[in-house]
Design a protein around this motif. Structure first.
Motif, PDB file in Angstrom:
ATOM      1  N   UNK A   5      -0.712  11.485  10.438  1.00  0.00           N
ATOM      2  CA  UNK A   5      -2.048  11.984  10.561  1.00  0.00           C
ATOM      3  C   UNK A   5      -2.268  13.160   9.795  1.00  0.00           C
ATOM      4  N   UNK A   6      -3.380  13.358   9.290  1.00  0.00           N
ATOM      5  CA  UNK A   6      -3.757  14.683   8.562  1.00  0.00           C
ATOM      6  C   UNK A   6      -5.069  14.989   8.970  1.00  0.00           C
ATOM      7  N   UNK A   7      -5.635  16.628   9.335  1.00  0.00           N
ATOM      8  CA  UNK A   7      -6.833  16.750   9.739  1.00  0.00           C
ATOM      9  C   UNK A   7      -7.654  16.503   8.757  1.00  0.00           C
ATOM     10  N   UNK A  25      -2.315   9.681   5.431  1.00  0.00           N
ATOM     11  CA  UNK A  25      -2.768   8.766   6.344  1.00  0.00           C
ATOM     12  C   UNK A  25      -3.760   7.849   5.760  1.00  0.00           C
ATOM     13  N   UNK A  26      -3.729   7.541   4.416  1.00  0.00           N
ATOM     14  CA  UNK A  26      -4.807   6.635   3.763  1.00  0.00           C
ATOM     15  C   UNK A  26      -3.971   6.024   2.645  1.00  0.00           C
ATOM     16  N   UNK A  43       1.082  12.310  -1.737  1.00  0.00           N
ATOM     17  CA  UNK A  43       0.686  13.148  -0.553  1.00  0.00           C
ATOM     18  C   UNK A  43       2.049  13.363   0.033  1.00  0.00           C
ATOM     19  N   UNK A  44       2.915  12.408   0.342  1.00  0.00           N
ATOM     20  CA  UNK A  44       4.190  12.587   0.813  1.00  0.00           C
ATOM     21  C   UNK A  44       5.188  13.193   0.160  1.00  0.00           C
ATOM     22  N   UNK A  45       5.007  13.271  -1.287  1.00  0.00           N
ATOM     23  CA  UNK A  45       5.895  14.021  -2.135  1.00  0.00           C
ATOM     24  C   UNK A  45       5.581  15.444  -1.960  1.00  0.00           C
ATOM     25  N   UNK A  55       0.693  -1.316   0.013  1.00  0.00           N
ATOM     26  CA  UNK A  55      -0.042   0.019   0.099  1.00  0.00           C
ATOM     27  C   UNK A  55       0.980   1.349   0.051  1.00  0.00           C
ATOM     28  N   UNK A  56       0.408   2.412  -0.650  1.00  0.00           N
ATOM     29  CA  UNK A  56       1.057   3.462  -0.661  1.00  0.00           C
ATOM     30  C   UNK A  56      -0.060   4.552  -0.536  1.00  0.00           C
ATOM     31  N   UNK A  57       0.638   5.980  -0.255  1.00  0.00           N
ATOM     32  CA  UNK A  57      -0.422   7.012  -0.054  1.00  0.00           C
ATOM     33  C   UNK A  57      -0.784   7.524  -1.367  1.00  0.00           C
ATOM     34  N   UNK A  58      -1.681   8.441  -1.393  1.00  0.00           N
ATOM     35  CA  UNK A  58      -2.339   9.191  -2.721  1.00  0.00           C
ATOM     36  C   UNK A  58      -2.385  10.664  -2.136  1.00  0.00           C
TER      37      UNK A  58
END
Length: 679
Positions: free
Chosen positions: A284-286, A164-165, A388-390, A157-160
């Motif tokens: 985590x993000x709001x 946090x998802x 998102x992390x990029x 799994x990776x983020x998009x």
């Protein structure tokens, strides 16, 4: 009927009464075989004759859909339902709902029977297991979805759009036997590799090997042989994978393990060995307050309706779980993933019926299929977007300032989103040395400038720093033609030298120099302070024996880490005092970078290579005071700017003729920014 073959005769007599039938056969031959066919040329029965006795066979059966069923023989009609011929030749209805799940022909025995259906799906981070229970993968690690003694499916799994998802990035299929282990990697763009070698899609699979085939433009079907049957996986190359398998209705235990068997065992099924480091530490993000949860809930309810699984009896509990999982994800995640849920549920239905669902009109064009993105990107509706992390790392970026060089990185995925090419971007000046350099490891363009390749760098002088500023840019209005479909781009970045802010230096009483780092800013440099008895600065003073009054000393204040051709460090203001703190007596030594014109013993000249200031002073003592402290305030200046190197000799020429006695007065100013030497 009588058949004469090569003068050897036998007689066959058929008698029927409704659904019942009888066959009698007599022959002069010692043995004979008679095969009976239906009207569709399907073998109905084979009769063996031996000896001189007559043979009688029961031909009782049932006609159905243009064919014939023998007693106790079944044929599947719709999902869970079937037709069965009774011993009396009566065609009756049957239902598999109480006998395991679905009506299906067992590939190993070729017998139609009721079988247990095993269904599971991963959509984004949401898992629906064999029982119809839903759960969520909480991080960005690798997990075992489905495993048996002979094979296993694992998901990376990776983020998009959120850190946090997690979403499915790559599917790994491992086959294990007694001799070897084979790993198949199914990645974005529906690319398949076997032990790092490409696999041709649709090719005939070897015995015991899995097969990979495209189902339309957006889905791949993977068949893995298992116990005379196959486990079917449907993967969209982007976010969804669903599994379908069948077992005998009477089976008391299942060979399947993993999240598909029990989604509650998330911790146990995490594959730490093949997961990225710290993957469980999610940023985590709001919550996204722009998401209209009630509206998205209604969409999940409307689009995941009974119509999606019409003709697929037994999927109602899965549909309910899919709908709940859809609502949970849609109310948290900004991207519309409804088509992923529709596709995942439709594929479970297709695996049961053997058909192919028509693509929903709403989902036309939403698939990614063979679209291939970089590792730092993900696919959304056939477009590659930044993870998102990029973007977070880019937004939190710091200019890299080291070795008098300034650098900044721009992710390639950001250029893709803005429809820009690598050659479009440049610094303030557009030239080969002012373009970006590709960093394949980070999938980014690196832009930099230094004192040799300035690329239009602007110098800004402030009270507390000297800043070097440039920007990565693209002007969409430039170039030929009257239209442009590219976005403008501007990214400023800078490095600076802070003005020295030294408070106190404890001078070494034994040794040549006192050394203190002067900078807290972006480009580091050091100030070195030393005291010598000669102008060439080759004879350090040993303070352990004290220094006599009237002895001429040379105080060197130099820098290490500055380019003297660009920047100079000068002693802007120095004075002697009888107290280490504020207040006390004051004797001016340097003002405005020049020596006190009223004291002929003071001389100021540049240090070697313009790296600082050297001050000559004759030692003295305040009357009635024991201690003498030297306080200096250093200042950075741009070498080419007016006033950076004052003409002290010219300023002193008239003043020295009117030399008068040196005056001492009280200090009434703040000492902030001065360094202190105890003499």
């Amino acid at each position: 009927m009588t058949i004469d073959r090569d003068a050897i005769a036998f007689t066959v007599k058929l008698e029927s009464d409704g659904n019942k039938g009888t066959l009698k056969m007599e022959s002069m031959m010692s043995s004979a075989t008679l095969t009976l066919y239906t009207g569709e040329n399907v073998v109905l029965k084979t009769v063996e004759y031996a000896g001189n006795n007559a043979v009688t066979e029961d031909l009782t059966g049932c006609r159905h859909d243009g064919g014939v069923l023998m007693p106790q023989q079944k044929t599947c009609t719709e999902g869970l339902k079937y037709k069965v011929c009774s011993a009396e030749g009566n065609l009756e209805d049957g239902d598999c709902s109480g006998q395991g799940g679905v009506c299906r022909i067992d590939p190993s025995s070729k017998v139609t029977q009721c079988m247990q259906a095993r269904r599971c799906a991963l959509v984004g981070p949401m898992v629906v297991d064999f029982t119809g229970a839903k759960g969520r993968v909480p991080d960005l690690c690798s997990y075992t979805l489905l495993t048996t003694p002979s094979f296993s499916f694992k998901a990376e799994l990776r983020d998009r759009l959120r850190t946090d998802v997690g979403f499915l990035h790559r599917l790994n299929l491992t086959l294990t036997d007694q001799e070897e282990t084979t790993v198949y990697t199914i990645g974005p763009g529906l690319q398949v590799q076997k032990d790092d070698s490409p696999v041709e899609l649709g090719a005939q699979a070897e015995d015991g090997a899995p097969s990979f085939a495209l189902n339309g433009a957006s889905w791949m079907l993977i068949k893995v042989p298992f116990k005379g049957d196959s486990v079917l996986a449907a993967y969209d190359g982007n976010a969804v994978v669903s599994f379908s398998a069948f077992e005998e209705a009477e089976a008391t235990s299942s060979p399947f393990e993993g999240l598909c068997k029990d989604v509650s065992k998330v911790e146990e099924e995490r594959d730490d060995e093949n997961s990225p480091e710290s993957c469980e530490e999610v940023q985590e993000q709001p919550e996204d307050e722009s998401i209209d949860c009630p509206a998205r809930t209604k969409l999940c309810d409307d689009l995941l309706s009974e119509d999606v699984v019409s003709g697929c009896s037994g999927l109602s509990n899965y549909r309910s779980a899919f709908k709940d999982a859809c609502v949970e994800l849609q109310c948290k995640y900004p991207e519309d993933n409804l088509c992923s849920f529709i596709g995942g549920l439709s594929n479970l239905c297709d695996a049961q019926t053997g058909g192919a669902s028509q693509e929903s009109a709403r989902c036309a064009g939403h698939g990614c299929g063979s679209a291939l993105c970089r590792d730092s990107e993900f696919c959304q509706a056939s477009r590659c977007r930044c993870r998102a992390h990029v973007l977070k790392a880019f937004n939190d970026r710091d200019t890299v300032c080291e070795e008098q060089k300034a650098s900044v990185s721009v992710p390639l995925c950001l250029l893709t989103e803005k429809s820009l090419d690598e050659e479009d971007l440049h610094l303030n000046e557009d030239g080969d040395t002012c373009k970006g350099t590709l960093d394949e490891a980070t999938e980014s363009l690196v832009f930099s400038f230094d004192h040799e390749a300035k690329c239009g760098t602007e110098v800004k002088v402030g009270e507390d720093r000297i800043e070097y500023h440039n920007q990565v840019q693209f002007d969409s209005s430039s170039g030929s033609g009257v239209v442009s479909r590219k976005s403008s781009f501007s990214l400023g970045f800078s490095c600076f030298y802070s003005q020295p802010a030294l408070k106190t230096i404890s001078f070494k009483t034994k040794g040549a120099e006192g050394l203190q780092a002067a900078i807290k800013g972006s480009w580091p440099y050091e100030v070195k302070v030393g005291m010598f008895s000669d102008k060439q600065l080759t004879k350090p003073i040993d303070f352990s024996k004290g220094v006599r009054r009237n002895k001429m000393i040379y105080i060197s204040m130099e820098t290490d880490g500055l380019d003297g051709a660009l920047l100079l460090m000068k002693a802007d203001d120095c004075y002697a005092t009888d107290q280490e703190g504020t207040g006390g007596l004051k004797h001016p030594l340097i003002s405005g970078g020049c020596g006190n014109s009223q004291d002929s013993t003071i001389k100021v000249f540049p240090a070697k290579n313009n790296k600082g200031t050297v001050m000559r002073i004759k030692m003295f003592q305040f009357k009635g005071k024991k201690n003498v402290f030297l306080k200096c305030k250093m200042k950075l200046c741009v070498a080419s700017s007016p006033g950076c190197q004052p003409d002290c000799d010219s300023a002193d020429s008239g003043n020295r003729k009117r030399r008068r006695s040196v005056e001492t007065h009280m200090i009434d100013e703040d000492d902030a920014g001065y360094f202190v030497l105890r003499l």
